[in-house]
Design an enzyme around this catalytic site. Structure first.
Site, mmCIF file in Angstrom:
data_model
loop_
_atom_site.group_PDB
_atom_site.id
_atom_site.type_symbol
_atom_site.label_atom_id
_atom_site.label_comp_id
_atom_site.label_asym_id
_atom_site.label_seq_id
_atom_site.Cartn_x
_atom_site.Cartn_y
_atom_site.Cartn_z
ATOM 1 N N GLU A 140 0.817 -1.218 0.000
ATOM 2 C CA GLU A 140 0.000 0.000 0.000
ATOM 3 C C GLU A 140 0.850 1.267 0.000
ATOM 4 O O GLU A 140 0.748 2.109 0.894
ATOM 5 C CB GLU A 140 -0.976 -0.033 1.175
ATOM 6 C CG GLU A 140 -1.923 -1.219 1.095
ATOM 7 C CD GLU A 140 -2.856 -1.368 2.293
ATOM 8 O OE1 GLU A 140 -2.830 -0.492 3.185
ATOM 9 O OE2 GLU A 140 -3.594 -2.363 2.342
ATOM 10 N N ASN A 181 1.840 -5.113 -3.182
ATOM 11 C CA ASN A 181 0.456 -5.467 -2.881
ATOM 12 C C ASN A 181 -0.318 -4.199 -2.511
ATOM 13 O O ASN A 181 0.207 -3.335 -1.800
ATOM 14 C CB ASN A 181 0.447 -6.452 -1.702
ATOM 15 C CG ASN A 181 -0.925 -7.038 -1.414
ATOM 16 O OD1 ASN A 181 -1.521 -7.683 -2.262
ATOM 17 N ND2 ASN A 181 -1.423 -6.813 -0.211
ATOM 18 N N HIS A 217 -10.709 -5.955 -2.313
ATOM 19 C CA HIS A 217 -11.752 -5.746 -1.301
ATOM 20 C C HIS A 217 -12.896 -5.018 -2.005
ATOM 21 O O HIS A 217 -12.870 -3.801 -2.174
ATOM 22 C CB HIS A 217 -11.211 -4.924 -0.133
ATOM 23 C CG HIS A 217 -10.147 -5.617 0.656
ATOM 24 N ND1 HIS A 217 -10.388 -6.767 1.370
ATOM 25 C CD2 HIS A 217 -8.837 -5.318 0.842
ATOM 26 C CE1 HIS A 217 -9.273 -7.153 1.973
ATOM 27 N NE2 HIS A 217 -8.313 -6.295 1.661
ATOM 28 N N GLU A 245 -6.499 -10.604 -1.517
ATOM 29 C CA GLU A 245 -7.279 -10.361 -0.298
ATOM 30 C C GLU A 245 -8.761 -10.240 -0.623
ATOM 31 O O GLU A 245 -9.454 -9.345 -0.144
ATOM 32 C CB GLU A 245 -6.784 -9.092 0.419
ATOM 33 C CG GLU A 245 -5.301 -9.112 0.752
ATOM 34 C CD GLU A 245 -4.839 -7.904 1.557
ATOM 35 O OE1 GLU A 245 -5.695 -7.194 2.137
ATOM 36 O OE2 GLU A 245 -3.614 -7.660 1.609
ATOM 37 N N ASP A 247 -12.587 -10.157 -0.854
ATOM 38 C CA ASP A 247 -13.876 -10.275 -0.178
ATOM 39 C C ASP A 247 -14.848 -9.343 -0.884
ATOM 40 O O ASP A 247 -14.451 -8.411 -1.572
ATOM 41 C CB ASP A 247 -13.806 -10.004 1.338
ATOM 42 C CG ASP A 247 -13.065 -8.725 1.716
ATOM 43 O OD1 ASP A 247 -13.108 -7.745 0.943
ATOM 44 O OD2 ASP A 247 -12.440 -8.699 2.790
#
Length: 453
Positions: A140, A181, A217, A245, A247
């Site tokens: 990030e 990432n 996400h 990651e 979701d």
């Protein structure tokens, strides 16, 4: 594009189908839940062939005070992943968040902070050298507009901190792949452009860089239309790509139509990754909804994962199952009809496929798939067999396990007792041995003999 080498059993777990395709289906796992929640651990072991430590390897966890390292949770996570033959994504070495105050507010000079960063990477990546498949080295580092995030690392070291961290990690663990990432870089936008340009520059400079992780996400119904295009352009740089990651959060309470939309979103992400040769893995950020980070972060939203609060599979599970070549008939109210192009053997009322999935000098991980060849559904089952070489069950999942002498009994749990005619159930266990590990020769299901494949 990934194509299964051969069909797995119709109701086999996700990891079996992924293994057939040479693909990784992973989950972020929390060490405390692995230790304290057996259902969580059972699903984590059974369904996923890859794992990411949710928090155990972040800086605040591994080095809370300068040069005072704590690897208790990270080691527990690694023990679980290795026992269950899961590839590990190390997460994460350099990140502005979950960073201890002594780093964030240390007022270090440029040379001092570089030394702090190098020591941290050397100790953490070095501890697990040869055991980590991929490291999220820097996490990030850009803002939404593509500008650099104002972290302590950027303020003190400038943009070169990323190249420095990659080189340091390559030295600490030469066998691991080195990745960047971030979130909100799933589609083509200013932020993903910044990563594309950075990685292109790093490659030109000879800096070691192997992959980019798209966190994904997502909000229900909002999968970026340029996801596959974005994956492809990174792969065209010669690096790997993964959804790291995943979701998909829903406004609560979630209706059936919203769960079905969520399933379509999961399928879209799976399809986009699998359509690009360089996209190697999809990892969901958690096992079940009850432990997700989403409700605590996004007010009024939740239910983002493949399993609900009671560990029951959702339509999203069926969608991922189908994307991996399964039937999607995982009791998640999906559209799968349970048909399979390669039906199990029909001799006898049941059929058993037994394998030692992972073996070491004193033990092994076993997996058993039982197929109901009868004409009627099972409402509860008990599988029995004898170990021929003195093996001893140490723990198991997807069943209640017991052993008396050489005789082992596995009885259904509350959620997998119903097995339709033609359907299958997969259970697993860890066991010890003294050097001999011959396979059981006979199995009975509810007192009836099964054929063994």
């Amino acid at each position: 594009m990934l194509v299964p080498a051969a069909p797995a059993a119709a109701d086999a777990p996700l990891r079996d189908h992924a293994d057939q395709m040479g693909f990784e289906i992973g989950a972020a796992l929390a060490a405390n839940h692995l230790q304290n929640d057996s259902q969580y651990a059972d699903l984590a072991a059974t369904e996923f062939n890859a794992a990411t430590p949710e928090n155990a390897m972040k800086w605040e966890s591994t080095e809370p005070s300068r040069n005072q390292f704590d690897f208790g949770s990270a080691d527990a996570f690694m023990d679980f992943a290795q026992a269950n033959n899961q590839k590990v994504r190390g997460h994460t070495l350099v990140w502005h968040n979950q960073l201890p105050s002594w780093v964030e507010n240390g007022n270090f000079s440029e040379s001092e902070l570089r030394s702090v960063m190098e020591n941290h990477i050397d100790r953490v990546a070095g501890r697990y050298a040869g055991e980590i498949a991929y490291w999220d080295v820097a996490n990030e580092i850009f803002l939404g507009d593509g500008s650099w995030r104002d972290s302590v690392f950027y303020r003190t070291l400038g943009p070169d901190f990323v190249a420095d961290a990659l080189r340091m990690t390559a030295e600490a663990d030469p066998n691991a792949e080195l990745w960047l990432n971030d979130y909100s870089i799933d589609g083509v936008n200013a932020k993903s452009d910044a990563y594309y340009n950075l990685i292109r520059d790093l490659i030109a400079q000879g800096v070691p860089i192997d992959g980019i992780g798209l966190q994904a996400h997502l909000i229900n119904g909002q999968v970026p239309g340029s996801l596959q295009q974005n994956i492809q352009r990174f792969a065209d740089l010669g690096i790997k790509v993964a959804i790291t990651e995943l979701d998909v959060r829903i406004e609560m309470p979630a209706s059936q139509s919203e769960l079905e939309q969520q399933a379509r979103d999961y399928r879209s992400v799976m399809d986009a990754c699998q359509a690009v040769d360089g996209c190697v893995a999809v990892t969901v950020w958690g096992v079940s909804d009850q432990y997700s980070w989403v409700p605590d972060t996004f007010e009024g939203q939740g239910a983002p994962l493949l399993f609900n609060d009671s560990y029951q599979p959702k339509p999203a599970y069926d969608a991922v199952h189908e994307a991996l070549g399964g039937t999607g008939d995982g009791d998640g109210d999906g559209d799968g009809d349970g048909d399979d192009d390669d039906p199990p053997p029909t001799s006898g009322p049941c059929a058993v496929d037994y394998s030692a999935a992972n073996e070491w000098s004193t033990g092994f991980t076993g997996q058993i798939t039982v197929t109901n060849n009868g004409d009627t559904a099972l409402d509860g089952w008990s599988l029995e067999f004898d170990f021929p070489s003195g093996q001893q069950i140490t723990n198991g999942w997807n069943a209640e396990w017991s052993q008396s002498g050489s005789t082992v009994t596995a009885t259904n749990t509350g959620w997998n007792g119903a097995v339709p005619a033609g359907g299958s159930v997969t259970v697993g266990f860890n066991a010890s041995h003294d050097g001999g590990n011959a396979e059981p020769e006979a199995f009975t299901l509810n007192g009836q003999s099964c054929s063994v494949s």
